[in-house]
Enzyme design. Sequence first.
Site, short mmCIF file in Angstrom:
data_model
loop_
_atom_site.label_atom_id
_atom_site.label_comp_id
_atom_site.label_asym_id
_atom_site.label_seq_id
_atom_site.Cartn_x
_atom_site.Cartn_y
_atom_site.Cartn_z
N LYS A 184 6.98 -5.05 10.39
CA LYS A 184 6.63 -4.85 11.79
C LYS A 184 7.27 -5.95 12.63
O LYS A 184 7.16 -7.13 12.31
CB LYS A 184 5.11 -4.88 11.99
CG LYS A 184 4.38 -3.67 11.40
CD LYS A 184 2.90 -3.76 11.67
CE LYS A 184 2.12 -2.72 10.90
NZ LYS A 184 1.97 -1.44 11.56
N ASP A 235 9.34 14.77 -14.03
CA ASP A 235 7.97 14.35 -14.36
C ASP A 235 8.14 12.96 -14.97
O ASP A 235 8.59 12.82 -16.10
CB ASP A 235 7.36 15.34 -15.36
CG ASP A 235 5.99 14.87 -15.83
OD1 ASP A 235 5.59 13.73 -15.48
OD2 ASP A 235 5.33 15.63 -16.54
N LYS A 249 2.96 -0.35 -2.58
CA LYS A 249 1.60 -0.55 -3.07
C LYS A 249 0.93 0.80 -3.38
O LYS A 249 1.38 1.80 -2.84
CB LYS A 249 0.79 -1.35 -2.05
CG LYS A 249 0.24 -0.52 -0.88
CD LYS A 249 -0.47 -1.41 0.08
CE LYS A 249 -1.91 -1.13 0.27
NZ LYS A 249 -2.36 -0.02 1.03
N ARG A 297 7.79 15.51 -8.81
CA ARG A 297 7.52 16.60 -9.76
C ARG A 297 7.84 17.98 -9.19
O ARG A 297 8.15 18.89 -9.95
CB ARG A 297 6.05 16.57 -10.16
CG ARG A 297 5.76 15.51 -11.19
CD ARG A 297 4.29 15.31 -11.33
NE ARG A 297 3.73 16.40 -12.10
CZ ARG A 297 2.85 16.23 -13.07
NH1 ARG A 297 2.44 15.02 -13.37
NH2 ARG A 297 2.38 17.25 -13.73
N HIS A 343 -1.98 -6.96 3.50
CA HIS A 343 -1.55 -7.14 4.89
C HIS A 343 -2.22 -8.34 5.56
O HIS A 343 -1.56 -9.15 6.22
CB HIS A 343 -1.85 -5.89 5.71
CG HIS A 343 -1.39 -4.61 5.08
ND1 HIS A 343 -0.20 -4.51 4.40
CD2 HIS A 343 -1.95 -3.37 4.99
CE1 HIS A 343 -0.05 -3.27 3.95
NE2 HIS A 343 -1.10 -2.57 4.29
N ASP A 396 -7.57 -2.66 -0.09
CA ASP A 396 -6.62 -1.82 0.64
C ASP A 396 -5.89 -2.62 1.72
O ASP A 396 -4.70 -2.41 1.96
CB ASP A 396 -7.39 -0.64 1.27
CG ASP A 396 -6.46 0.35 1.96
OD1 ASP A 396 -5.39 0.65 1.39
OD2 ASP A 396 -6.80 0.83 3.06
N HIS A 437 4.18 -3.31 4.15
CA HIS A 437 4.85 -2.77 5.35
C HIS A 437 4.54 -3.60 6.60
O HIS A 437 5.27 -3.52 7.58
CB HIS A 437 4.56 -1.27 5.53
CG HIS A 437 3.25 -0.95 6.16
ND1 HIS A 437 2.09 -0.84 5.45
CD2 HIS A 437 2.91 -0.70 7.45
CE1 HIS A 437 1.09 -0.53 6.27
NE2 HIS A 437 1.55 -0.45 7.50
N GLU A 444 -9.44 -0.37 12.67
CA GLU A 444 -8.88 0.98 12.72
C GLU A 444 -9.95 1.95 13.17
O GLU A 444 -11.13 1.74 12.91
CB GLU A 444 -8.39 1.39 11.33
CG GLU A 444 -7.28 0.53 10.80
CD GLU A 444 -6.70 1.08 9.51
OE1 GLU A 444 -5.59 1.62 9.55
OE2 GLU A 444 -7.36 0.99 8.47
N LYS A 498 -12.63 0.39 8.83
CA LYS A 498 -12.31 1.76 9.27
C LYS A 498 -13.41 2.20 10.23
O LYS A 498 -14.54 1.70 10.16
CB LYS A 498 -12.32 2.72 8.07
CG LYS A 498 -11.33 2.37 6.97
CD LYS A 498 -9.98 2.98 7.23
CE LYS A 498 -9.04 2.79 6.06
NZ LYS A 498 -7.63 2.79 6.49
C1 BG6 Z 1 -2.14 0.93 4.54
C2 BG6 Z 1 -3.56 1.21 4.12
O1 BG6 Z 1 -1.54 0.00 3.68
O2 BG6 Z 1 -2.13 0.42 5.87
C3 BG6 Z 1 -4.24 2.17 5.09
O3 BG6 Z 1 -3.56 1.78 2.82
C4 BG6 Z 1 -4.13 1.64 6.50
O4 BG6 Z 1 -5.61 2.36 4.75
C5 BG6 Z 1 -2.69 1.30 6.83
O5 BG6 Z 1 -4.63 2.64 7.40
C6 BG6 Z 1 -2.60 0.61 8.18
O6 BG6 Z 1 -1.27 0.46 8.55
P1 BG6 Z 1 -0.85 0.40 10.09
O7 BG6 Z 1 0.61 0.14 10.05
O8 BG6 Z 1 -1.23 1.74 10.69
O9 BG6 Z 1 -1.64 -0.72 10.70
#
Ligand code: BG6
Length: 481
Positions: A178, A89, A144, A46, A236, A231, A174, A212, A330
């Site tokens: 890795k 937009d 996502k 935007r 993952h 999340d 993602h 984390e 977290k």
């Molecule tokens: C994301 C989550 O998909 O992955 C985040 O939304 C998380 O909350 C992140 O921190 C972790 O990714 P990585 O690659 O740092 O382990």
Amino acid sequence: MATSCSALLLFGATGDLSRRMLLPSLFALHEDDLIAPGLRIVGTARSDLDDAGFRAFAQAALDEFLPDDRKDAARVSGFLDRLQYQALDASQIDGFGALAAKLGDTSGGLAIFLSTAPALFEPTIEGLRRAGLAHDQVRIGLEKPLGNDLASSARINDAVAAGFSEAQIFRIDHYLGKETVQNLMALRFGNVLFEPLWNAAHIDHVQITVSETVGLEGRKGFYDDTGALRDMVQNHMLQLLALTAMEPPCDYDATSIRDEKVKLLRALRPVKPEEMVRGQYRAGAVQGQAVAGYCDDLGQPSDTETFVAIKAHIDNWRWQGVPFYLRHGKRLAERRSEIVVHFKDVPHNIFATRGGRPRANRLVIRLQPEEYVRLQVMAKEPGLDRAGVVLREVNLDLSLTTAFAKARRRIAYERLLLDLIEGEQTLFVRRDEVEAQWKWIDAIRQSWATGDDEVKPYTAGGWGPNAAIALTERDGRSWND
Ligand code: BG6
């Protein structure tokens, strides 16, 4: 479909993901001559920018996020020349005509990377279709969150399917980009050692931890609506579980690997209430730094979970009776992603009469921040053994960082963007996988909604609520802390 593309269209081009990950990754691909010199990168969002404004934005992102030894001014300037921008937009259908005009002829192949708010998925696909940007030389990468339950994910998938066939859709997780996650397959299927033992006859249990130290990271609204389960576990962690536990695929290709993953995901047993724990961090100290509690970070009361631990079961022949303990949170003690495979005890201890006590072997696959595979085996402590045989655990250690010291470590998005541009789907998630993941997760959320189990507090900087420790301890097992 053409194998490569002549243009890449980035939705959400001025967003955080673009700044931190996408633009630096694309620069790395450019710098290493991995993308064709003629590939144009068109950003859209935007923000009211022109080409020059977007190039300045990208320059600032590279200044901030590229390591110093990669900041070659001439290469950066060559990269910036590829960039163009069209403000849009996406909720307004009219703007897509101008976007199509900016892109020009896309018959040489167009890769689209869609990283936008979930509410914009449907109008964006509709806009692309109406502007003639959903033809069969187009492929689309979806970042996502793709919905927040099975029903909303199916709606998004249906909307995308109205414009694109499954072979054109690249759903991003993602973690699959890795290197160490891909290495799981090399370890399992590139060696003869592990596979004969990789089953309920020899494995006692498996632990998957993604811990984390970070908290909300400025994503208050999104995180509070989402929570740790959706999340991280829905995507993952279930992908890690699937790669760890799936049957051997016949081939290293998108169909063979995804067929095996989906079979595994469908074999997940619904989780009983007593097999899961959810928690939320309270004020504490993470690695020596005092940090606030979740609700203070958020600025309002909430019962969203920032921690989840689950004892999962896989109902198939290979894994009957083998629990998979999953744990994510977290503000935990350290950042660590790992898979720990605990083998069974030896069937008979020949050292018993001499005082020797072998411990079960463990295979630790550390994905990040360090990258290693460590096999813990028993050895005899050197000596004359007059007071008995002393057995000790020693590590067979394979540090991937050292073994591949000369290879450049690439971030996940470099791999995923290149695969998207080249049309290679193996590391992207198929619709049936996503739906199997949601089905299992929805049942957990349903049980939380109807049960009387509460979100348990834990002090930031620890390993989660006591109940998570009890989840393994009551089975006579311990987390690998
Ligand atoms: C994301 C989550 O998909 O992955 C985040 O939304 C998380 O909350 C992140 O921190 C972790 O990714 P990585 O690659 O740092 O382990």
